[in-house]
Design a protein around this motif. Structure first.
Motif, short mmCIF file in Angstrom:
data_model
loop_
_atom_site.label_atom_id
_atom_site.label_comp_id
_atom_site.label_asym_id
_atom_site.label_seq_id
_atom_site.Cartn_x
_atom_site.Cartn_y
_atom_site.Cartn_z
N VAL A 192 0.88 -1.17 0.00
CA VAL A 192 0.00 0.00 0.00
C VAL A 192 0.91 1.22 0.00
O VAL A 192 1.76 1.37 0.89
N VAL A 193 0.74 2.09 -1.00
CA VAL A 193 1.67 3.20 -1.23
C VAL A 193 0.91 4.52 -1.20
O VAL A 193 -0.21 4.62 -1.73
N ASP A 194 1.53 5.52 -0.59
CA ASP A 194 0.98 6.88 -0.52
C ASP A 194 1.99 7.82 -1.14
O ASP A 194 3.06 8.06 -0.59
N VAL A 195 1.67 8.33 -2.33
CA VAL A 195 2.56 9.24 -3.06
C VAL A 195 2.37 10.66 -2.53
O VAL A 195 1.27 11.04 -2.12
N LEU A 308 -5.54 -8.57 9.51
CA LEU A 308 -4.42 -7.62 9.40
C LEU A 308 -4.90 -6.42 8.60
O LEU A 308 -5.52 -6.57 7.54
N LEU A 309 -4.61 -5.21 9.13
CA LEU A 309 -5.00 -3.97 8.45
C LEU A 309 -3.77 -3.26 7.92
O LEU A 309 -2.80 -3.04 8.66
N LEU A 310 -3.81 -2.88 6.65
CA LEU A 310 -2.82 -2.02 6.02
C LEU A 310 -3.56 -0.80 5.49
O LEU A 310 -4.59 -0.94 4.82
N TYR A 311 -3.05 0.39 5.71
CA TYR A 311 -3.80 1.60 5.40
C TYR A 311 -2.83 2.76 5.17
O TYR A 311 -1.64 2.66 5.44
N THR A 312 -3.37 3.87 4.66
CA THR A 312 -2.57 5.07 4.47
C THR A 312 -2.92 6.10 5.53
O THR A 312 -3.90 5.96 6.28
N ASP A 313 -2.12 7.16 5.60
CA ASP A 313 -2.29 8.13 6.68
C ASP A 313 -3.60 8.91 6.59
O ASP A 313 -4.07 9.50 7.56
N GLY A 314 -4.24 8.90 5.39
CA GLY A 314 -5.52 9.56 5.27
C GLY A 314 -6.60 8.92 6.12
O GLY A 314 -7.62 9.55 6.42
N ARG A 348 -16.20 -0.50 4.30
CA ARG A 348 -16.91 0.12 5.41
C ARG A 348 -15.97 1.00 6.24
O ARG A 348 -16.36 2.09 6.69
N LEU A 349 -14.74 0.56 6.42
CA LEU A 349 -13.78 1.36 7.19
C LEU A 349 -13.41 2.65 6.46
O LEU A 349 -13.31 3.72 7.07
N VAL A 350 -13.19 2.56 5.16
CA VAL A 350 -12.83 3.75 4.39
C VAL A 350 -13.98 4.76 4.39
O VAL A 350 -13.76 5.97 4.49
N ASP A 351 -15.21 4.27 4.30
CA ASP A 351 -16.36 5.17 4.29
C ASP A 351 -16.58 5.82 5.66
O ASP A 351 -17.10 6.94 5.75
N MET A 362 -7.30 1.34 2.20
CA MET A 362 -7.36 0.35 3.25
C MET A 362 -7.33 -1.04 2.64
O MET A 362 -8.01 -1.30 1.63
N VAL A 363 -6.55 -1.93 3.23
CA VAL A 363 -6.52 -3.34 2.85
C VAL A 363 -6.75 -4.17 4.11
O VAL A 363 -6.11 -3.92 5.14
#
Length: 368
Positions: A192-195, A308-314, A348-351, A362-363
């Motif tokens: 998961v990448v955040d540019v 397991l949760l992988l996510y970005t800072d947003g 659901r988590l992203v929303d 989110m993954v």
């Protein structure tokens, strides 16, 4: 030996064929462009003839129809010449008018301005080299490719992985992206990448990096991926050439995993035995800033009903709020939303979480 000779012959036969097909495609495209150009020339001339024959029935503004069509259909090589031609047709049509009022001169001025606007747009479009609709189609195709590449491959029975992505302002183009591959039939590699940047301003860099990172992810051992991604970004020499990432390498037989982060929020693990969430400590600098960076992994194992949760800072950052508080809130919301079925948990988590002014990804990886 026979196999090598056969394959070389096949390549030698296929190369002229591919060049022939490419040449044929280009000729067909050039033929279509020329055909549209001629049709628009004829349409403009027909309108001028109609103005000459029926001046009271055919208004001068009719010449804007071929101008609009040309701006959509003609390539940058033909469009400037068509605008010049249309300007000449406009002057001829004006000369054919028997009664010219102030309103007529006003309409002529507006039409000349429209011609200049289309001409300026064609000069900008010449950098791409294709017609307006074709340029839009190419950009949409690139967007669809990055979204498709972010799709997670089908996993063996007993495993589930879902991803969800939202961009700042609701645009389909985002600086966050997901790349995933089955490096072998029993190992999932996922990043998961955040540019840097957000929304459309980061979308072009994300398009490039998604392809590059996807190739690196499939080709390199897990402990070399982030180092190679870091070197790739350093070689780009972009002014905003940095990104953060979290990389998961998961053994689908044993459930053992390695998580490495590069300036990215840590992954989170839920252990079904205790029902508690824990943050996985892993260290590494932001990609694209430091040469010879070292990325330390967090090791663990997914057992039955673990997630397991992988996510970005947003997902966890908001103005004037500590990121640790954002992580705590996310884990609390995850505990509430992920009770029972995990289907659709990422969406659901992203929303439910994160800042609407930042890209969010989110993954969720789980074992049943």
């Amino acid at each position: 030996m026979t196999t090598d000779v056969g394959s070389s012959r096949a390549r030698s036969n296929s190369e002229p064929m591919s060049r022939s097909l490419l040449h044929r495609f280009r000729r067909r495209g050039a033929y279509q462009d020329a055909k549209v150009f001629i049709l628009l020339l004829a349409l403009s001339l027909a309108i001028v003839v109609g103005i000459a024959i029926w001046p009271a029935s055919v208004p001068l503004i009719s010449l804007m129809v071929p101008l609009l069509l040309a701006s959509l259909l003609l390539n940058p090589r033909h469009l400037p010449w068509f605008v010049v031609y249309l300007f000449v047709m406009l002057m001829i049509a004006l000369a054919l008018q028997t009664e010219v009022s102030g309103r007529t001169y006003g309409a002529i001025g507006i039409m000349v301005l429209m011609c200049l606007i289309v001409l300026a747009a064609s000069l900008r479009r010449s950098r791409l080299g294709v017609a307006g609709t074709m340029g839009e189609s190419m950009f949409v195709d690139l967007r669809d490719r990055i979204l498709q590449q972010g799709g997670i491959p089908e996993l063996p029975p007993g495993w589930r992985a879902e991803s969800a992505l939202r961009s700042a302002g609701g645009s389909p183009f985002a600086g966050d992206f997901v790349v995933a591959t089955l490096a072998t039939s029993t190992r999932l590699e996922l990043a998961v990448v955040d540019v840097s940047g957000k929304g459309e301003e980061a979308g072009t860099r994300a398009l490039l990096l998604s392809g590059a990172f996807g190739g690196l992810l499939a080709a390199l051992p897990p402990d070399q991926f982030l180092s190679a991604a870091n070197d790739y970004l350093l070689h780009q020499q972009w002014e905003e050439g940095f990104a953060t990432a979290v990389h998961l390498s998961l053994d689908l037989r044993t459930g053992g995993f390695e998580v490495r982060t590069a300036g990215h929020p840590p992954a989170a693990l839920r252990q079904a035995g205790t029902g508690r969430w824990s943050v996985l400590p892993s260290e590494g600098p932001i990609l694209g800033l430091i040469r010879d960076a070292v990325f330390h992994p967090a090791l663990g194992r997914l057992t039955h009903q673990d997630a397991l949760l992988l996510y970005t800072d947003g997902m966890v950052e908001e103005p004037r709020r500590d990121i640790d508080l954002g992580i705590d809130r996310m884990l609390g919301e995850a505990e509430h939303l992920m009770r029972g079925s995990l289907e659709g948990a990422a969406r659901r988590l992203v929303d439910a979480l994160g800042s609407r002014d930042d890209d969010r990804a989110m993954v969720v990886v789980s074992r049943s």
